[in-house]
Design a protein around this motif. Sequence first.
Motif, PDB file in Angstrom:
ATOM      1  N   ASP A  11     129.400   6.099 -76.619  1.00  0.00           N
ATOM      2  CA  ASP A  11     128.991   6.040 -75.213  1.00  0.00           C
ATOM      3  C   ASP A  11     128.465   7.408 -74.776  1.00  0.00           C
ATOM      4  N   TRP A 247     126.972   4.959 -70.024  1.00  0.00           N
ATOM      5  CA  TRP A 247     126.365   5.007 -71.356  1.00  0.00           C
ATOM      6  C   TRP A 247     126.166   6.425 -71.862  1.00  0.00           C
ATOM      7  N   ASP A 371     132.614  -0.437 -67.437  1.00  0.00           N
ATOM      8  CA  ASP A 371     133.211   0.205 -68.602  1.00  0.00           C
ATOM      9  C   ASP A 371     134.689  -0.143 -68.677  1.00  0.00           C
TER      10      ASP A 371
END
Length: 451
Positions: A11, A247, A371
């Motif tokens: 990530d 991300w 997330d």
Amino acid sequence: MPSPSIVWFRDDLRLADNPALRAAVDRGEPVIGLYVLDEESPGIRPLGGAARWWLHGSLASLRDRLAERGGALVLRRGAAEPVVRETVRDASAGAVFWNRRYGGPEREIDTALKSSLRDDGVVARSFAGSLLFEPWTVKTGGGTHFSVYTPFWRAATHGPAPRAPLPEPREIDGASAALDSEDLDDWHLLPTRPDWAGGLRETWEPGEPAARRRLREFLSEDLDSYDRARDEPAAGATSLLSPRLRWGEVSPFTVWHETVQTEGGGKFLSELGWREFAWHTLFHFPELATTNLRPEFDAFPWPRLHPTQLEAWQKGRTGVALVDAGMRELWRTGYMHNRVRMVAASFLVKNLLVDWRRGEQWFWDTLVDADAANNPFNWQWVAGSGADAAPYFRIFNPELQAKKFDRDGRYVREWAPEHLSEHPPEPIIDLRETRNAALDAYEHVKRAARS
């Protein structure tokens, strides 16, 4: 004989301020970028549909940026530990570098892999790249983790400031021997039948360059109005950085340092702190997405599910203007304004009396920024079962929230205009009656905790 360094991207899909990438470049050997799509390791949660769409775009951007600098991105699919070890063998790699993950299953994978690589004589190092403060470094006076945000953030920011961002490597010495790589399109991360991502494509451009542009735009154009207008969903005062941080297209260190250099960023930095608090909570409570953080909420008397009501909420057909507008914004764009998220979540849990886990799962599938920490953490906060959920019985009145934060109806007019027509739809439930039912249910929780 060169012994390449592998950078295992997770990530952290960026080149700037990427400690793992910087360590690989500084090692002085050829560098191989690796991304593993892991949907097989025990405990790893499969990505939702909107997240898969974003991942495709972000990986494509990272692949192109690495290629511009002489590097390459190898794509492989499978359980992470054996795939990484196989890639090490294929490349005769001498080192593997990655930035840390903080979920329970992810930590187990990384710990086992680091140990096995070192046993084989391979350098294996991990770095702090995703959080400003490592979860084990912020403790109460008694040495435990915090369960209330304000003292947590005070303690976190009392010591040294977060480190400065690392510069982006301008050149990357790529490995001369090409490794087998899967094709990104073969992963089928993009929806096709049906292709529901038109609104996402219109709204977002994944990738590090777009993330950096958005950060600059926010700090130069929107930060001045953030504190005043951030709760107004039609004001356009929010940063829109949440998927970028999710991300890792931009690091929290970069956001922090560029914000502190801009006047008036205190409130925005506290929102970064809330993100940190969510991840710290997940680190200490890995079952955050499935288990009540406060165990007394196991006694909450969830009634039998009404599927038609759940579907009405998912599709934005509840007859409640602000809720419907938010849920339609979510479906169209993969995003929902934070104030409206709280209202929509409260409506599901406390008016429809639907278990928060069903709402969390819907957001997991439809949000581009969902997330493993923030999504369940915020759902538990709204439900009252989570950290710092005081008062836990808070029930947002969606009509009052609309009057306060969407006074001129701009947000509702954009996403659910029929609510401003001469004959608006009727709510599927009575807000007052369902509020009273929710308060009765919370009283049940209180009695069970005392018994």
